[in-house]
Enzyme design. Structure first.
Site, PDB file in Angstrom:
ATOM      1  N   TYR A 191      29.340  31.629  31.464  1.00  8.51           N
ATOM      2  CA  TYR A 191      30.053  31.515  30.188  1.00  8.51           C
ATOM      3  C   TYR A 191      31.400  30.836  30.451  1.00  8.51           C
ATOM      4  O   TYR A 191      32.468  31.369  30.167  1.00  8.51           O
ATOM      5  CB  TYR A 191      30.201  32.873  29.489  1.00  8.51           C
ATOM      6  CG  TYR A 191      30.161  32.713  27.993  1.00  8.51           C
ATOM      7  CD1 TYR A 191      28.977  32.364  27.352  1.00  8.51           C
ATOM      8  CD2 TYR A 191      31.306  32.845  27.223  1.00  8.51           C
ATOM      9  CE1 TYR A 191      28.932  32.165  25.985  1.00  8.51           C
ATOM     10  CE2 TYR A 191      31.277  32.648  25.859  1.00  8.51           C
ATOM     11  CZ  TYR A 191      30.082  32.311  25.247  1.00  8.51           C
ATOM     12  OH  TYR A 191      30.037  32.110  23.900  1.00  8.51           O
ATOM     13  N   LEU A 192      31.302  29.641  31.000  1.00  6.62           N
ATOM     14  CA  LEU A 192      32.466  28.970  31.580  1.00  6.62           C
ATOM     15  C   LEU A 192      33.463  28.513  30.522  1.00  6.62           C
ATOM     16  O   LEU A 192      33.089  28.096  29.428  1.00  6.62           O
ATOM     17  CB  LEU A 192      31.991  27.757  32.388  1.00  6.62           C
ATOM     18  CG  LEU A 192      30.969  28.074  33.482  1.00  6.62           C
ATOM     19  CD1 LEU A 192      30.548  26.796  34.193  1.00  6.62           C
ATOM     20  CD2 LEU A 192      31.529  29.088  34.470  1.00  6.62           C
TER      21      LEU A 192
ATOM     22  N   HIS B 273      37.682  28.405  34.416  1.00 13.17           N
ATOM     23  CA  HIS B 273      36.694  28.141  35.477  1.00 13.17           C
ATOM     24  C   HIS B 273      36.720  26.663  35.871  1.00 13.17           C
ATOM     25  O   HIS B 273      36.629  26.319  37.057  1.00 13.17           O
ATOM     26  CB  HIS B 273      35.271  28.448  34.982  1.00 13.17           C
ATOM     27  CG  HIS B 273      35.027  29.874  34.625  1.00 13.17           C
ATOM     28  ND1 HIS B 273      34.815  30.292  33.332  1.00 13.17           N
ATOM     29  CD2 HIS B 273      34.937  30.976  35.395  1.00 13.17           C
ATOM     30  CE1 HIS B 273      34.603  31.586  33.325  1.00 13.17           C
ATOM     31  NE2 HIS B 273      34.676  32.032  34.550  1.00 13.17           N
TER      32      HIS B 273
ATOM     33  N   GLY C 186      40.605  32.652  40.171  1.00 18.60           N
ATOM     34  CA  GLY C 186      41.716  32.509  39.227  1.00 18.60           C
ATOM     35  C   GLY C 186      42.756  33.608  39.420  1.00 18.60           C
ATOM     36  O   GLY C 186      42.416  34.764  39.690  1.00 18.60           O
ATOM     37  N   GLN C 187      44.006  33.224  39.252  1.00 17.36           N
ATOM     38  CA  GLN C 187      45.125  34.167  39.343  1.00 17.36           C
ATOM     39  C   GLN C 187      45.099  35.182  38.192  1.00 17.36           C
ATOM     40  O   GLN C 187      45.743  36.221  38.257  1.00 17.36           O
ATOM     41  CB  GLN C 187      46.435  33.358  39.344  1.00 17.36           C
ATOM     42  CG  GLN C 187      47.713  34.157  39.326  1.00 17.36           C
ATOM     43  CD  GLN C 187      47.914  35.001  40.582  1.00 17.36           C
ATOM     44  OE1 GLN C 187      47.517  34.611  41.680  1.00 17.36           O
ATOM     45  NE2 GLN C 187      48.511  36.188  40.408  1.00 17.36           N
TER      46      GLN C 187
ATOM     47  N   ASP D 248      42.803  37.215  37.402  1.00 12.65           N
ATOM     48  CA  ASP D 248      42.336  38.484  37.962  1.00 12.65           C
ATOM     49  C   ASP D 248      43.114  38.728  39.251  1.00 12.65           C
ATOM     50  O   ASP D 248      42.582  38.628  40.361  1.00 12.65           O
ATOM     51  CB  ASP D 248      40.829  38.423  38.224  1.00 12.65           C
ATOM     52  CG  ASP D 248      40.063  38.267  36.922  1.00 12.65           C
ATOM     53  OD1 ASP D 248      40.127  39.173  36.092  1.00 12.65           O
ATOM     54  OD2 ASP D 248      39.434  37.206  36.726  1.00 12.65           O
TER      55      ASP D 248
ATOM     56  N   MET E  28      42.802  32.545  29.120  1.00 16.91           N
ATOM     57  CA  MET E  28      41.374  32.310  28.875  1.00 16.91           C
ATOM     58  C   MET E  28      40.538  33.353  29.606  1.00 16.91           C
ATOM     59  O   MET E  28      40.808  33.690  30.756  1.00 16.91           O
ATOM     60  CB  MET E  28      40.983  30.916  29.317  1.00 16.91           C
ATOM     61  CG  MET E  28      41.549  29.884  28.388  1.00 16.91           C
ATOM     62  SD  MET E  28      40.764  28.294  28.621  1.00 16.91           S
ATOM     63  CE  MET E  28      41.662  27.367  27.395  1.00 16.91           C
TER      64      MET E  28
HETATM   65  O1  PAF Z   1      35.799  36.814  38.531  1.00 21.38           O
HETATM   66  C1  PAF Z   1      34.563  36.833  38.343  1.00 21.38           C
HETATM   67  O2  PAF Z   1      34.032  36.105  37.527  1.00 21.38           O
HETATM   68  C2  PAF Z   1      33.711  37.806  39.154  1.00 21.38           C
HETATM   69  O3  PAF Z   1      34.376  39.010  39.367  1.00 21.38           O
HETATM   70  C3  PAF Z   1      33.214  37.214  40.469  1.00 21.38           C
HETATM   71  C4  PAF Z   1      34.370  36.910  41.428  1.00 21.38           C
HETATM   72  C5  PAF Z   1      32.426  35.955  40.221  1.00 21.38           C
HETATM   73  C6  PAF Z   1      32.301  38.223  41.183  1.00 21.38           C
HETATM   74  O4  PAF Z   1      31.212  38.557  40.397  1.00 21.38           O
END
Ligand code: PAF
Length: 279
Positions: A29-30, A34, A144-145, A147, A181
């Site tokens: 679901y980019l 991403h 990504g920063q 998370d 996002m």
């Molecule tokens: O950040 C995410 O989308 C997920 O936690 C990851 C790193 C792909 C692991 O499933």
């Protein structure tokens, strides 16, 4: 662009490559966040792979695994358009066959903040990321920063387990009004979407207070909480000002500090953060 469903096919492709491979792990679901990782990977490496896997082990029993948004066709088109060489998109049975019984918990770091509300979450993340890095053996992996805690936990795992991959962090990509996002933004009702603006307002408030020489972390946290509390649709989970490496809460902002928060809007829990850099 090659699309692999099995670990064996992906490994075979990997083993034949010459030159650096960059990998962008995703749950699909980019969005532009991403794609900024993909662009960075494209710039840094001879070969780029993305992974698409909605990882069941990082969802708690009451979380949104079943309704997590998915659109593989669109994801593959976006990745193809961005010049990705290969996508690894396995099934849950391929990743977790019958009898699967190993996990990779990162102690301490993973128990705080997100981990306090989602006790099994990071164990699922680190287990799947360890597997994905083992399968694809990239020179670099991109996260990504947004998370920020996930990033810190993955960095720790990669360091502790001597995984031969450089973890590359990319800045948060925001909507025009400042909302970070996230694939989960689609869950927000129009009113919740408007209300969610308070997240970046509260982070900007922290930045402004810091720029104006406020160094008392409690004063900054309280001001952020007070601002968010004015928004009736927002329900605060946590507001944190912590050391970015250890995630220890700070009393005084006397070094780089990660300001992070988690807030619920209806059934949707959003996270965001900013880094205060020591002068
Ligand atoms: O950040 C995410 O989308 C997920 O936690 C990851 C790193 C792909 C692991 O499933």
């Amino acid at each position: 662009m090659r699309v692999f469903r099995t670990i064996a096919e992906c490994r075979l492709w990997r083993q034949a490559l010459d030159g650096d491979l960059g990998v962008v792990p995703t749950m699909g679901y980019l969005h532009d966040g991403h794609m900024s990782l993909v662009r960075a990977a494209r710039g840094d490496n001879a070969h780029v792979a993305a992974t698409i896997f909605v990882n069941p082990t990082q969802f708690g029993p009451n979380e949104d695994l079943a309704r997590y948004p998915r659109d593989e066709e669109r994801d593959l088109a976006l990745l193809r358009g961005a010049g990705v060489d290969a996508v690894f998109a396995p099934s849950a049975a391929e990743m977790y066959p019958d009898g699967f019984s190993t996990c990779v918990p990162v102690e301490g770091l993973a128990a705080r903040l997100e981990g306090a509300s989602r006790p099994t979450h990071f164990r699922g993340v680190t287990t799947v990321v360890a597997k994905l890095l083992n399968i694809t053996a990239p020179r670099r992996a991109y996260f990504g920063q947004k998370d920020a805690q996930q990033l810190a936990v993955i960095r720790r795992m990669v360091r502790d387990l001597d995984i031969n991959t450089e973890v590359v962090a990319m800045p948060i990509v925001r909507e025009p009004d400042g909302l970070a996002m996230s694939s989960r933004n689609v869950y927000l009702s129009p009113d919740e979407r408007k209300a969610a603006h308070v997240l970046c307002l509260s982070l900007s408030l922290a930045e402004r207070m810091y720029d104006e020489a406020e160094r008392d972390a409690t004063t900054i946290r309280d001001a952020m909480r007070a601002l968010i509390a004015k928004q009736p649709l927002a329900d605060i989970d946590y507001v944190s000002i912590a050391d970015p490496g250890t995630l220890d809460e700070l009393d005084v902002v006397d070094r780089d500090a990660l300001v992070s928060l988690a807030v619920r809007f209806g059934t949707t829990r959003l996270i965001d953060n900013t880094l205060l850099r020591a002068p």
